[in-house]
Scaffold this motif. Structure first.
Motif, PDB file in Angstrom:
ATOM      1  N   CYS A   1     -10.161 -39.064   5.323  1.00 45.64           N
ATOM      2  CA  CYS A   1      -9.349 -37.848   5.272  1.00 45.64           C
ATOM      3  C   CYS A   1      -9.896 -36.810   6.253  1.00 45.64           C
ATOM      4  CB  CYS A   1      -9.371 -37.301   3.850  1.00 45.64           C
ATOM      5  SG  CYS A   1      -8.570 -35.699   3.694  1.00 45.64           S
TER       6      CYS A   1
ATOM      7  N   HIS B   1     -10.015 -33.777   5.973  1.00 43.03           N
ATOM      8  CA  HIS B   1     -10.734 -32.663   5.362  1.00 43.03           C
ATOM      9  C   HIS B   1     -12.231 -32.977   5.329  1.00 43.03           C
ATOM     10  CE1 HIS B   1     -11.808 -30.203   1.546  1.00 43.03           C
ATOM     11  NE2 HIS B   1     -12.058 -29.506   2.647  1.00 43.03           N
ATOM     12  N   ARG B   2     -12.678 -33.828   4.400  1.00 40.11           N
ATOM     13  CA  ARG B   2     -14.103 -34.148   4.366  1.00 40.11           C
ATOM     14  C   ARG B   2     -14.356 -35.629   4.155  1.00 40.11           C
ATOM     15  NH1 ARG B   2     -16.050 -30.505   0.065  1.00 40.11           N
ATOM     16  NH2 ARG B   2     -17.636 -32.083  -0.160  1.00 40.11           N
ATOM     17  N   GLY B   3     -13.410 -36.443   4.605  1.00 39.14           N
ATOM     18  CA  GLY B   3     -13.726 -37.861   4.755  1.00 39.14           C
ATOM     19  C   GLY B   3     -13.497 -38.757   3.558  1.00 39.14           C
ATOM     20  N   ALA B   4     -12.834 -38.278   2.508  1.00 37.98           N
ATOM     21  CA  ALA B   4     -12.566 -39.195   1.391  1.00 37.98           C
ATOM     22  C   ALA B   4     -11.668 -40.337   1.882  1.00 37.98           C
ATOM     23  CB  ALA B   4     -11.892 -38.450   0.247  1.00 37.98           C
TER      24      ALA B   4
ATOM     25  N   CYS C   1      -4.374 -36.816  -0.488  1.00 34.06           N
ATOM     26  CA  CYS C   1      -5.756 -37.257  -0.666  1.00 34.06           C
ATOM     27  C   CYS C   1      -6.200 -36.970  -2.098  1.00 34.06           C
ATOM     28  CB  CYS C   1      -6.651 -36.549   0.337  1.00 34.06           C
ATOM     29  SG  CYS C   1      -8.407 -36.943   0.142  1.00 34.06           S
TER      30      CYS C   1
ATOM     31  N   TYR D   1      -9.187 -36.251  -3.174  1.00 34.56           N
ATOM     32  CA  TYR D   1     -10.373 -35.416  -3.392  1.00 34.56           C
ATOM     33  C   TYR D   1     -10.008 -33.940  -3.623  1.00 34.56           C
ATOM     34  CZ  TYR D   1     -15.489 -34.812  -2.893  1.00 34.56           C
ATOM     35  OH  TYR D   1     -16.813 -34.571  -3.102  1.00 34.56           O
ATOM     36  N   HIS D   2      -9.279 -33.340  -2.670  1.00 37.33           N
ATOM     37  CA  HIS D   2      -8.891 -31.935  -2.833  1.00 37.33           C
ATOM     38  C   HIS D   2      -7.389 -31.736  -2.675  1.00 37.33           C
ATOM     39  CE1 HIS D   2     -12.951 -32.295  -1.097  1.00 37.33           C
ATOM     40  NE2 HIS D   2     -13.256 -31.537  -2.137  1.00 37.33           N
ATOM     41  N   GLY D   3      -6.679 -32.884  -2.628  1.00 41.94           N
ATOM     42  CA  GLY D   3      -5.234 -32.830  -2.727  1.00 41.94           C
ATOM     43  C   GLY D   3      -4.495 -32.454  -1.456  1.00 41.94           C
ATOM     44  N   TRP D   4      -5.144 -32.505  -0.327  1.00 39.05           N
ATOM     45  CA  TRP D   4      -4.394 -32.209   0.904  1.00 39.05           C
ATOM     46  C   TRP D   4      -3.294 -33.254   1.060  1.00 39.05           C
ATOM     47  CZ3 TRP D   4      -7.801 -30.246   5.569  1.00 39.05           C
ATOM     48  CH2 TRP D   4      -8.533 -29.117   5.137  1.00 39.05           C
TER      49      TRP D   4
HETATM   50  S1  FES Z   1     -11.467 -34.965   1.508  1.00 39.86           S
HETATM   51 FE1  FES Z   1      -9.360 -35.196   1.448  1.00 39.86          FE
HETATM   52  S2  FES Z   1      -8.608 -33.361   0.675  1.00 39.86           S
HETATM   53 FE2  FES Z   1     -10.749 -33.080   0.751  1.00 39.86          FE
END
Ligand code: FES
Ligand SMILES: [Fe+2]
Length: 404
Positions: free
Chosen positions: A80, A82-85, A99, A101-104
């Motif tokens: 992802c 954002h931070r790689g999930a 995603c 992890y934080h729903g982006w």
């Molecule tokens: S890692 Fe995907 S939304 Fe944060």
């Protein structure tokens, strides 16, 4: 070969083995990796894209494919933005992929639509793009293009898959290793692909060494010639049958990854009606995708489930039976994760393999020189006219003896 002056030879004297990285390495930035990134590659059957995101590995890159609720297909880097999930754990929604992890939320082209943890749902979300690749759907397969956008070619079409009678349909298969095997071969793609231009193995491996795995006709030692074609290499294999007719089998490869080979279990006359693509998953894994034109009434089957030993398919055979009657999977995977070219002794029967390697290496140079490699066409043209197939006709000898 290392040999002492008195003729003695020991494997101890061999230098460390090596493979040709130009033929085998597919990562971005390598010569073959860059060449392969100038073509469309199938990575999934369209039927595999349902409500779930699908992890896929292609050319050494981990990707996640999905079909949004609106029907658009996305091919994302798995990490992802954002931070790689890992987006394989994401959720498919009408507008795209969210995603875990934080729903982006990203649409199929990678645009960020929502950032639920940010003020106002993400005021700066337009600055973020999830890395993605263009996708196309054709012949029941999902193709992706992983190269520079300004070099993106048209997606090639093939005449035998374009002209359908009312009672025919196209089916996709992803398990089409010659005599069967699991969908993913744990070996380098090039050693699997060059096997297509190694027709001599058919009458040994598939016929006289192992049990007859395909048609009895293929157990006849053929006369074989190889020719460079505009798109790759073709082999013409002529087998004299007991009734005096010649059985002519033509097989093609189109650079860099396409196989056009009539399935050897079926020796009916006519053009080849299946097209296969070898996908280099990474340097040590390969998958073959096939699109076939078949009559609608034909029961669903997989190439890998065709019986090759005492009525059993590869999957039904025991390890012992696979040793007794090995096939393509055993021969090609048995060459190792990446075959050692330094230890080969090519012979006359390898002329097709050698020609294919030469043409592939020439295309690497074309890309380095900034020239379009073989079979890259930026605009849509006519469908490729398949030459591969089976024909039967009186041999020249028979024709002579029957002449008035
Ligand atoms: S890692 Fe995907 S939304 Fe944060
Ligand atoms: Fe084979």
């Amino acid at each position: 070969m290392v040999q002492h002056s008195d003729g003695r030879f020991s494997a101890y004297d061999l230098p460390p083995p090596s493979y040709d990285p130009l033929l085998t390495q597919v990562d971005k930035g390598t010569p073959a990796g860059e060449l392969l990134r100038r073509y469309w590659h199938p990575v999934l059957k369209a039927s595999e894209l349902d409500a779930e995101p699908r992890p896929v590995r292609a050319l050494g890159e981990d990707l996640v494919l999905f079909r949004s609720g609106h029907g658009e297909v996305g091919a994302f880097h798995a990490r992802c933005a954002h931070r790689g999930a890992d987006l394989r754990y994401g959720k498919v929604e009408p507008q795209g992929l969210r995603c875990c992890y934080h729903g982006w939320l990203f649409d199929a082209r990678g645009r960020c639509l929502e950032q639920p943890c940010e003020p106002d749902g993400g005021r700066l979300r337009d600055r973020v793009r999830q890395p993605s690749y263009p996708t196309r759907e054709l012949y029941g397969l999902i193709f992706i293009y992983m190269g520079p956008l300004d070099q993106m070619p048209a997606l090639p079409r093939y005449d035998v898959l374009e002209t359908l009678a009312p009672n025919q349909e196209i089916r996709a298969d992803d398990t089409s290793i010659g005599s069967g095997g699991p969908a993913i071969m744990p070996c380098n793609w090039f050693q699997a692909f060059e096997n297509v231009m190694d027709p001599y193995h058919v009458f040994v491996l598939h016929s006289t060494f192992s049990s007859v795995q395909f048609s009895e006709l293929l157990a006849v030692r053929p006369d074989i010639s190889f020719a460079k074609t505009p798109g790759g290499v073709a082999s013409t294999q002529v087998r004299r049958m007991r009734n005096g007719e010649d059985f002519v089998r033509v097989v093609e490869v189109l650079l860099p990854t396409v196989r056009i080979s009539p399935h050897p279990a079926f020796t009916t006359p006519g053009p080849c009606t299946n097209i296969s693509w070898y996908l280099p998953i990474d340097n040590t894994h390969t998958r073959i995708f096939t699109a076939l034109r078949v009559p609608k009434w034909l029961p669903k089957f997989k190439f890998s489930e065709i019986p090759v030993y005492e009525g059993k398919s590869w999957f039904d055979m025991t390890e012992e039976e696979r040793r007794r009657s090995p096939g393509d999977y055993e021969a090609q995977v048995g060459q190792g994760p990446v075959t050692f070219h330094s230890e080969e002794n090519l012979a006359t029967s390898d002329a097709g393999v050698a020609l294919l390697r030469r043409l592939f290496l020439a295309d690497l140079q074309r890309v380095r020189d900034g020239v379009a490699p073989t079979n890259v066409r930026l605009d849509d043209g006519p469908a490729y006219a398949v030459a591969a197939g089976h024909t039967f006709h009186p041999s020249a000898e028979t024709a002579r003896t029957q002449a008035p």
